[in-house]
Scaffold this active site. Structure first.
Site, PDB file in Angstrom:
ATOM      1  N   GLU A 127     -13.410  40.225  24.809  1.00  0.00           N
ATOM      2  CA  GLU A 127     -12.069  40.734  24.458  1.00  0.00           C
ATOM      3  C   GLU A 127     -11.145  39.578  24.050  1.00  0.00           C
ATOM      4  O   GLU A 127     -10.340  39.718  23.138  1.00  0.00           O
ATOM      5  CB  GLU A 127     -11.493  41.533  25.624  1.00  0.00           C
ATOM      6  CG  GLU A 127     -12.325  42.795  25.867  1.00  0.00           C
ATOM      7  CD  GLU A 127     -11.808  43.612  27.027  1.00  0.00           C
ATOM      8  OE1 GLU A 127     -11.087  44.582  26.789  1.00  0.00           O
ATOM      9  OE2 GLU A 127     -12.121  43.261  28.179  1.00  0.00           O
ATOM     10  N   GLU A 181     -18.199  46.266  31.015  1.00  0.00           N
ATOM     11  CA  GLU A 181     -17.258  46.749  32.040  1.00  0.00           C
ATOM     12  C   GLU A 181     -17.705  48.079  32.639  1.00  0.00           C
ATOM     13  O   GLU A 181     -17.516  48.332  33.827  1.00  0.00           O
ATOM     14  CB  GLU A 181     -15.858  46.898  31.446  1.00  0.00           C
ATOM     15  CG  GLU A 181     -15.132  45.582  31.220  1.00  0.00           C
ATOM     16  CD  GLU A 181     -15.328  45.003  29.832  1.00  0.00           C
ATOM     17  OE1 GLU A 181     -16.353  45.319  29.197  1.00  0.00           O
ATOM     18  OE2 GLU A 181     -14.467  44.225  29.389  1.00  0.00           O
TER      19      GLU A 181
HETATM   20  C1  LIG Z   1      -6.911  40.453  35.419  1.00  0.00           C
HETATM   21  C2  LIG Z   1      -7.047  41.925  35.173  1.00  0.00           C
HETATM   22  C3  LIG Z   1      -8.294  42.152  34.531  1.00  0.00           C
HETATM   23  C4  LIG Z   1      -8.437  43.480  33.913  1.00  0.00           C
HETATM   24  C5  LIG Z   1      -9.386  43.313  32.814  1.00  0.00           C
HETATM   25  C6  LIG Z   1     -10.293  44.428  32.662  1.00  0.00           C
HETATM   26  C7  LIG Z   1     -11.150  44.182  31.493  1.00  0.00           C
HETATM   27  C8  LIG Z   1     -12.160  43.142  31.720  1.00  0.00           C
HETATM   28  C9  LIG Z   1     -13.081  43.319  32.640  1.00  0.00           C
HETATM   29  C10 LIG Z   1     -14.185  42.349  32.787  1.00  0.00           C
HETATM   30  O1  LIG Z   1     -14.328  41.391  32.086  1.00  0.00           O
HETATM   31  S1  LIG Z   1     -15.242  42.702  34.034  1.00  0.00           S
HETATM   32  C11 LIG Z   1     -16.471  41.432  33.903  1.00  0.00           C
HETATM   33  C12 LIG Z   1     -17.358  41.647  32.741  1.00  0.00           C
HETATM   34  N1  LIG Z   1     -18.416  40.693  32.763  1.00  0.00           N
HETATM   35  C13 LIG Z   1     -19.614  40.957  33.245  1.00  0.00           C
HETATM   36  O2  LIG Z   1     -19.915  42.048  33.649  1.00  0.00           O
HETATM   37  C14 LIG Z   1     -20.601  39.822  33.284  1.00  0.00           C
HETATM   38  C15 LIG Z   1     -21.163  39.683  34.656  1.00  0.00           C
HETATM   39  N2  LIG Z   1     -22.062  38.572  34.736  1.00  0.00           N
HETATM   40  C16 LIG Z   1     -23.325  38.630  34.270  1.00  0.00           C
HETATM   41  O3  LIG Z   1     -23.769  39.584  33.690  1.00  0.00           O
HETATM   42  C17 LIG Z   1     -24.173  37.433  34.528  1.00  0.00           C
HETATM   43  O4  LIG Z   1     -23.656  36.758  35.626  1.00  0.00           O
HETATM   44  C18 LIG Z   1     -24.259  36.457  33.323  1.00  0.00           C
HETATM   45  C19 LIG Z   1     -22.880  36.057  32.839  1.00  0.00           C
HETATM   46  C20 LIG Z   1     -25.046  37.108  32.178  1.00  0.00           C
HETATM   47  C21 LIG Z   1     -24.994  35.171  33.777  1.00  0.00           C
HETATM   48  O5  LIG Z   1     -26.239  35.530  34.319  1.00  0.00           O
HETATM   49  P1  LIG Z   1     -27.110  34.463  35.139  1.00  0.00           P
HETATM   50  O6  LIG Z   1     -28.359  35.164  35.516  1.00  0.00           O
HETATM   51  O7  LIG Z   1     -27.164  33.225  34.383  1.00  0.00           O
HETATM   52  O8  LIG Z   1     -26.279  34.138  36.439  1.00  0.00           O
HETATM   53  P2  LIG Z   1     -25.861  35.077  37.654  1.00  0.00           P
HETATM   54  O9  LIG Z   1     -26.710  34.735  38.821  1.00  0.00           O
HETATM   55  O10 LIG Z   1     -25.767  36.472  37.257  1.00  0.00           O
HETATM   56  O11 LIG Z   1     -24.368  34.572  37.912  1.00  0.00           O
HETATM   57  C22 LIG Z   1     -24.113  33.246  38.347  1.00  0.00           C
HETATM   58  C23 LIG Z   1     -22.946  33.283  39.284  1.00  0.00           C
HETATM   59  O12 LIG Z   1     -21.776  33.665  38.567  1.00  0.00           O
HETATM   60  C24 LIG Z   1     -21.153  34.780  39.200  1.00  0.00           C
HETATM   61  N3  LIG Z   1     -20.530  35.581  38.143  1.00  0.00           N
HETATM   62  C25 LIG Z   1     -21.071  35.985  37.014  1.00  0.00           C
HETATM   63  N4  LIG Z   1     -20.179  36.660  36.269  1.00  0.00           N
HETATM   64  C26 LIG Z   1     -19.037  36.658  36.974  1.00  0.00           C
HETATM   65  C27 LIG Z   1     -17.745  37.208  36.737  1.00  0.00           C
HETATM   66  N5  LIG Z   1     -17.424  37.857  35.604  1.00  0.00           N
HETATM   67  N6  LIG Z   1     -16.824  37.050  37.679  1.00  0.00           N
HETATM   68  C28 LIG Z   1     -17.088  36.377  38.826  1.00  0.00           C
HETATM   69  N7  LIG Z   1     -18.299  35.824  39.110  1.00  0.00           N
HETATM   70  C29 LIG Z   1     -19.255  35.980  38.186  1.00  0.00           C
HETATM   71  C30 LIG Z   1     -22.318  35.493  39.883  1.00  0.00           C
HETATM   72  O13 LIG Z   1     -21.852  36.312  40.912  1.00  0.00           O
HETATM   73  C31 LIG Z   1     -23.124  34.317  40.375  1.00  0.00           C
HETATM   74  O14 LIG Z   1     -22.474  33.793  41.504  1.00  0.00           O
HETATM   75  P3  LIG Z   1     -23.114  33.934  42.933  1.00  0.00           P
HETATM   76  O15 LIG Z   1     -23.088  35.404  43.211  1.00  0.00           O
HETATM   77  O16 LIG Z   1     -24.509  33.395  42.786  1.00  0.00           O
HETATM   78  O17 LIG Z   1     -22.239  33.156  43.833  1.00  0.00           O
END
Ligand SMILES: CCCCCCC/C=C/C(=O)SCCNC(=O)CCNC(=O)[C@H](O)C(C)(C)COP(=O)(O)OP(=O)(O)OC[C@H]1O[C@@H](n2cnc3c(N)ncnc32)[C@H](O)[C@@H]1OP(=O)(O)O
Length: 716
Positions: free
Chosen positions: A103, A123
């Site tokens: 976004e 999302e």
């Molecule tokens: C402020 C108001 C906001 C309103 C906005 C509403 C609109 C927007 C909403 C969003 O953006 S919601 C989030 C959308 N994003 C996702 O769904 C992505 C989620 N993440 C993933 O799919 C994967 O993590 C990845 C990015 C593809 C990477 O995969 P990989 O296998 O390399 O690593 P992981 O083990 O999955 O993750 C590593 C580590 O990072 C943490 N993490 C990943 N994404 C997020 C995130 N978006 N926010 C916080 N933390 C995240 C994940 O939990 C791992 O951490 P640990 O759990 O191991 O500590």
């Protein structure tokens, strides 16, 4: 945070810094606001590039922040401010641009990505919608059909697909920041109006595409709110001016944010990651246990499960010796497996791995492999025979794994020369498709063996969960009280349809009876016979081995009705192998005759009671499992149920659901049902549940710590 630097040639470079995925935390948002302001004010800057540190553009909003009050600058005005800048701004996308990350990129005037980057608006999988303008900007950029697909599925797409759809302006195999810098230098000074997506018209919904999509989504989503809200947001985009569309987006997002479903789905996201970081009661974990590299493996037994396991292994590039001693089965498998492999590789967009599978009828041929997975018929004496043979044939140090769905791993280990190298690898059918793998450690399994099986599961793309060795392990152990209650409900007056409808309304893809028909009713029948609960010589009473027992499923099998494969089970089908379940008058007559024979008076049973009896009995067993330390925490149980048993993800998992319903309420209802059915031990509330209620029902995230403390103080 975000850093600012000015590159030669008047380009400002803003770098998002929040490892590991540069999520848009409050600090990052503040950093972006400040650095964009700086670029705007700096007269020497003519264009701007936004990138992410460490090869990842941005993983979206910081999901961890959703649990607390929102601090820092909000995302929507921040993106609007970027879009309004009168110098060209390009997003340099490497790694991922997901959710709020994409976004943010849509608010930039240009998007340049590395060819290996993944983009998407996932999302919906977190119970939300692209609420930072994504639901309004994306359809303006790529049209309603493509936006609908991306937003309602949340799927990640490749840079090549994103380029084709028109999301990207350029894809490169080279350094993406260098390319983006070159790009913005080239376009500096050109008019930006047509690059501001919020100012473009959204194509109208001429063919009622969105109305049709809404009907489909409502059917498919089984009570999930987010997919419906996603379609509503697109309807707003197609019918309202941008500003009003944004208001609708915000309204829908607020409703979703406050829903239990968003909390459940976000919990499911984190529990998947928690279970990957396994640890055993012995203290073994990734931190102190190394996995062995596996390049050659064998699978013994080429029935349905064995074939799927061969495909799952082959897809990782491991060379597999596939062994089946029955000639006919071997001939069939050697035809079927390569076709399955090709289909599955195609489905995943991979090339079929060439020549990695060899077929054999000789167990001797597994002597050179590093790991064996036994997948023969679920019969202990047969499995023992195979393990005795394997331990004499395989070279020392070979890991011996069993795909048993609930038999004693320790008993298998005991007949081998190296019991430490024996673990369970319980796959779910079809093994090359289903995401769940239970890795079962016995009392003698070495940390190295567990680490290797967990690592192998990860390579196969599974959600691997380490579980203790008890009958049925975690998943099937919890299924037992669930199935038992379903049978009791039939005795008391419900029909299979009523039970299934209540469960499907809750969100299961299939109710318990339709599921049993699909799996085959003979599986449980054989297990009950082996347990001495039914079969010749067992008296036909409704109390067996000191507890209430329903002989209904045995009698259905005795009538030759084994489910879909025989065209008859709890339902009737068009023929053997038929898929469409229809109510069968035979079943209704059979149930009436059964009740009459046992002087049971049928009563009307409400869907609420069906859910309470089936689900709370299952949940209660989950508490017993935690109490017995057969699962490390509630997240492990929940991941097993979501990925292996069709538990609706928007309810988080059985243990999360218990917390949402309220532990006090679950305890009270179990007490009530146990009082009415004192001969059903599975309804007796677990000690752990009682203890949790006694200390004030802490949230599910605190249970692991509580259980460990209780164990230290011998309260459990
Ligand atoms: C402020 C108001 C906001 C309103 C906005 C509403 C609109 C927007 C909403 C969003 O953006 S919601 C989030 C959308 N994003 C996702 O769904 C992505 C989620 N993440 C993933 O799919 C994967 O993590 C990845 C990015 C593809 C990477 O995969 P990989 O296998 O390399 O690593 P992981 O083990 O999955 O993750 C590593 C580590 O990072 C943490 N993490 C990943 N994404 C997020 C995130 N978006 N926010 C916080 N933390 C995240 C994940 O939990 C791992 O951490 P640990 O759990 O191991 O500590």
């Amino acid at each position: 945070m975000a850093t600012y630097s000015r590159l030669p040639g008047s380009v400002a470079l803003i770098t998002l810094q929040n490892p590991p995925v540069n999520a848009l935390s409050a600090a990052v948002r503040q950093g972006i606001v400040d650095t964009v302001q700086r670029a705007l004010k700096d007269p020497k800057v003519t264009s701007v590039v936004i990138c992410g540190q460490n090869g990842k553009f941005c993983g979206g909003a910081d999901i961890r922040e959703f649990a607390g009050p929102m601090l820092g600058p909000p995302l929507v005005p921040m993106i609007h401010a970027i879009e309004a800048v009168d110098k060209p701004v390009a997003a340099a996308i490497e790694g991922v641009a997901l959710g709020g990350g994409l976004e943010l990129a849509l608010g930039c005037h240009y998007r340049i990505a590395h060819s290996k980057a993944l983009l998407g608006l996932p999302e919906v999988t977190l119970g939300l919608l692209p609420g930072a303008g994504g639901s309004q900007r994306l359809p303006r950029l790529i049209g309603l059909t493509a936006a609908l697909d991306l937003i309602t599925t949340g799927r990640h797409i490749s840079a090549a697909e994103a380029l084709k759809l028109g999301i990207l302006d350029q894809v490169t195999d080279n350094n993406v920041v260098d390319q983006a810098v070159e790009f913005v230098r080239r376009v500096a000074g050109q008019p930006l109006d047509s690059r501001r997506l919020s100012t473009l018209p959204c194509p109208p919904d001429v063919d009622s595409l969105l109305d049709k999509a809404m009907v489909k989504v409502r059917q498919r989503s089984r009570g999930a709110l987010a997919p419906v809200a996603c379609v509503q947001a697109l309807m707003a985009a197609a019918s309202l001016p941008y500003t009003q569309g944004m208001e609708k987006e915000r309204e829908l997002l607020t409703t979703l944010f406050n829903s239990g479903q968003a909390r459940a789905l976000q919990y499911a996201f984190f529990s998947q990651r928690v279970v990957g970081k396994w640890s055993l009661p012995s203290g073994a974990s990734w931190d102190n246990s190394a996995a062995r590299p596996i390049s050659k493996a064998a699978v013994i037994g080429l029935g349905t499960m064995g074939r799927g396991i061969v495909v799952a292994l082959a897809l990782t590039g491991i060379s597999v010796v596939a062994v089946e001693t029955q000639e006919k089965q071997l001939a069939e498998a050697s035809q079927a497996v390569p076709a399955m492999l090709q289909r599955e590789a195609g489905r995943r967009g991979l090339a079929t791995p060439p020549g990695v599978i060899s077929f054999s009828s000789n167990l001797q041929d597994v002597s050179e492999v590093e790991l064996v997975i036994e997948a023969v018929f679920e019969d202990m004496s047969l499995k023992l025979q195979v393990f005795r043979h394997l331990t004499s044939v395989c070279r020392p140090g070979t890991l011996l794994c069993s795909n048993t769905s609930g038999l004693d791993i320790d008993q298998l280990a005991a007949v081998t020369q190296s019991p430490g190298l024996v673990v369970g690898m319980h796959f779910f059918a079809p093994a090359h498709v289903m995401k769940l793998l239970e890795v079962v450690y016995g009392p003698r399994s070495s940390p190295e063996a567990v680490a290797t099986a967990m690592q192998l599961g990860k390579r196969m793309g599974k959600v691997s969960v380490a579980v203790g060795n008890c009958p049925g392990f975690v998943g099937n152990r919890m299924l037992k009280p669930y199935l038992e209650q379903a049978n009791f409900l039939l005795e008391e007056g419900a029909t299979p349809q009523q039970v299934d409808e209540a469960l499907e309304e809750f969100g299961f893809p299939m109710g318990v009876f339709r599921m049993s028909d699909l799996s085959g009713l003979d599986v449980g029948w054989r297990i009950r016979k082996e347990a001495g609960l039914t079969g010749p010589g067992v008296e036909s009473t409704r109390t067996r081995q000191g507890r209430r027992y329903s002989p209904l499923p045995d009698q259905v099998c005795e009538a030759g009705r084994l489910g879909q494969k025989t065209g008859r089970g709890w339902y009737q089908y068009d023929g053997p192998g038929g898929r469409v379940a229809r109510s069968d008058p035979w079943v209704h007559i059979f149930l009436e005759a059964y009740r009459a024979e046992h002087d049971l008076v049928a009563r009307s049973i409400a869907p609420e009671e069906i859910l309470e009896r089936c689900l709370y009995a299952l949940i209660n067993e989950g508490f017993n499992i935690l109490q017995d330390a057969m699962a490390a925490g509630p997240e492990d149980i929940d991941a097993i149920y979501v990925f292996g048993y069709g538990w609706p993800r928007h309810h988080g998992g059985p243990m999360f659901h218990a917390g949402q319903v309220g532990l006090g309420r679950i305890l009270e209802r179990l007490q009530h049902h146990h009082h009415n059915h004192p001969d059903v031990p599975h309804l007796k509330p677990s000690t752990l549940l009682r203890r949790l209620v006694a200390v004030g029902s802490p949230p599910v995230q605190k249970w692991r710590e509580f259980i460990n403390k209780e164990r230290v103080h011998s309260q459990l």
